[in-house]
Design a protein around this motif. Structure first.
Motif, PDB file in Angstrom:
ATOM      1  N   ARG A  80      87.845  47.477  56.510  1.00  0.00           N
ATOM      2  CA  ARG A  80      86.918  46.971  56.836  1.00  0.00           C
ATOM      3  C   ARG A  80      84.752  47.273  57.116  1.00  0.00           C
ATOM      4  NH1 ARG A  80      88.428  44.464  62.603  1.00  0.00           N
ATOM      5  NH2 ARG A  80      86.421  43.530  62.522  1.00  0.00           N
ATOM      6  N   ASP A  81      83.676  46.837  55.782  1.00  0.00           N
ATOM      7  CA  ASP A  81      83.141  47.455  55.061  1.00  0.00           C
ATOM      8  C   ASP A  81      81.853  46.838  55.875  1.00  0.00           C
ATOM      9  OD1 ASP A  81      83.069  45.648  53.677  1.00  0.00           O
ATOM     10  OD2 ASP A  81      83.191  46.235  51.898  1.00  0.00           O
ATOM     11  N   SER A  82      81.912  45.756  56.826  1.00  0.00           N
ATOM     12  CA  SER A  82      80.408  45.399  57.088  1.00  0.00           C
ATOM     13  C   SER A  82      79.517  46.429  57.720  1.00  0.00           C
ATOM     14  CB  SER A  82      80.745  44.395  58.101  1.00  0.00           C
ATOM     15  OG  SER A  82      81.189  44.261  58.926  1.00  0.00           O
ATOM     16  N   VAL A  83      78.278  46.317  57.817  1.00  0.00           N
ATOM     17  CA  VAL A  83      77.506  47.501  58.401  1.00  0.00           C
ATOM     18  C   VAL A  83      77.933  47.145  59.786  1.00  0.00           C
ATOM     19  CG1 VAL A  83      75.077  47.823  59.536  1.00  0.00           C
ATOM     20  CG2 VAL A  83      75.551  46.798  56.971  1.00  0.00           C
ATOM     21  N   ALA A  84      77.781  45.653  59.943  1.00  0.00           N
ATOM     22  CA  ALA A  84      78.480  45.750  61.904  1.00  0.00           C
ATOM     23  C   ALA A  84      79.735  46.610  62.448  1.00  0.00           C
ATOM     24  CB  ALA A  84      78.567  44.325  62.021  1.00  0.00           C
ATOM     25  N   ASP A  85      80.656  46.515  61.243  1.00  0.00           N
ATOM     26  CA  ASP A  85      81.963  47.105  62.036  1.00  0.00           C
ATOM     27  C   ASP A  85      81.924  47.991  62.028  1.00  0.00           C
ATOM     28  OD1 ASP A  85      84.054  45.191  62.190  1.00  0.00           O
ATOM     29  OD2 ASP A  85      84.484  45.003  59.949  1.00  0.00           O
ATOM     30  N   ARG A  86      81.249  49.392  60.534  1.00  0.00           N
ATOM     31  CA  ARG A  86      80.344  50.622  61.087  1.00  0.00           C
ATOM     32  C   ARG A  86      80.075  50.576  61.974  1.00  0.00           C
ATOM     33  NH1 ARG A  86      80.029  52.959  54.830  1.00  0.00           N
ATOM     34  NH2 ARG A  86      80.731  51.376  54.312  1.00  0.00           N
ATOM     35  N   VAL A  87      78.877  50.152  62.388  1.00  0.00           N
ATOM     36  CA  VAL A  87      78.060  50.656  64.328  1.00  0.00           C
ATOM     37  C   VAL A  87      78.658  50.856  64.755  1.00  0.00           C
ATOM     38  CG1 VAL A  87      75.603  50.230  65.666  1.00  0.00           C
ATOM     39  CG2 VAL A  87      75.729  49.777  62.487  1.00  0.00           C
ATOM     40  N   ARG A  88      79.801  49.640  65.132  1.00  0.00           N
ATOM     41  CA  ARG A  88      80.753  49.995  65.816  1.00  0.00           C
ATOM     42  C   ARG A  88      81.357  50.771  66.685  1.00  0.00           C
ATOM     43  NH1 ARG A  88      85.329  45.232  67.500  1.00  0.00           N
ATOM     44  NH2 ARG A  88      85.668  45.686  69.618  1.00  0.00           N
TER      45      ARG A  88
END
Length: 219
Positions: A80-88
């Motif tokens: 899962r490489d979305s920015v939202a997932d990284r930030v979470r």
């Protein structure tokens, strides 16, 4: 010995991570779902957790809520490489977030950085009269400190953790310099020659014909 919990449901990836970390001298335990990982955390102490996000039963983000009070550093490893997932993941308290597919050399480097940040190292590694402080990156022989460059130190540590194992030049270059070995490069040979002279390994760190080098000392 540093203990690492690998929480990854894809067994080929889990096995690759485990073998790579074991070669570096870490003790590894594998869990293939979030519930099993929680059980292991109740019964054992770990110094670092490598955590996938998409897991059966309890996903990585949910498990992170359980891990946080334990104050064990976590590196997320996920597709899962979305920015939202990284930030979470980072806001939940993870130290790092690695996206699949990844290079093993990058994973090893990130593991090393996080363990140093938490001052969780193998401390002093003793081999053939040398003392190697893996936290401060200092090396001594008979009480005298040996001055090494960063590259020479990384070479020393690689051989010290892999005695009696023939190391290909390509593997040495990948593990120390990162990236693909340039055809015809003399970088490995030049740095190995300087390093083994400084630490007194001229007779025990031997060249292996058409392969690379092997350290012939007891661990």
């Amino acid at each position: 010995m540093i203990r690492i919990l690998i929480v990854e449901d894809e067994k080929p990836i889990s096995n690759l991570i485990r073998m790579s970390l074991t070669r570096e001298g870490y003790s590894c335990t594998c869990a293939f779902d979030g519930a099993s990982a929680a059980d292991l955390l109740e019964e054992n102490q770990f110094d670092l957790i490598l955590l996938d996000v998409m897991l059966p039963h309890v996903d990585g983000f949910e498990l992170m809520e359980y891990i946080r009070p334990l104050e064990i550093p976590v590196i997320f490893i996920t597709a899962r490489d979305s920015v939202a997932d990284r930030v979470r993941g980072l806001r939940l308290g993870a130290e790092d977030y690695i996206v699949k597919p990844f290079e093993v050399i990058e994973l090893l480097a990130r593991v090393d950085v996080v363990l140093r940040r938490y001052q969780k190292c193998d401390m002093v590694l003793r081999i053939d009269g040398l003392e190697i402080d893996t936290c401060s990156m200092q090396v001594w022989r008979d009480g005298t400190e040996i001055s090494l460059t960063r590259t020479e130190y990384e070479l020393l540590l690689l051989f010290a953790r892999n005695p009696h194992r023939a190391m290909y030049r390509e593997t040495i270059y990948e593990r120390v310099w990162g990236g693909e070995y340039p055809f015809g490069s003399k970088a490995v040979d030049l740095h190995v020659q300087r390093m083994r002279k400084k630490v007194g390994w001229e007779k025990v760190l031997k060249a292996v014909n058409k392969v690379g080098y092997r350290l012939e000392v007891d661990p």
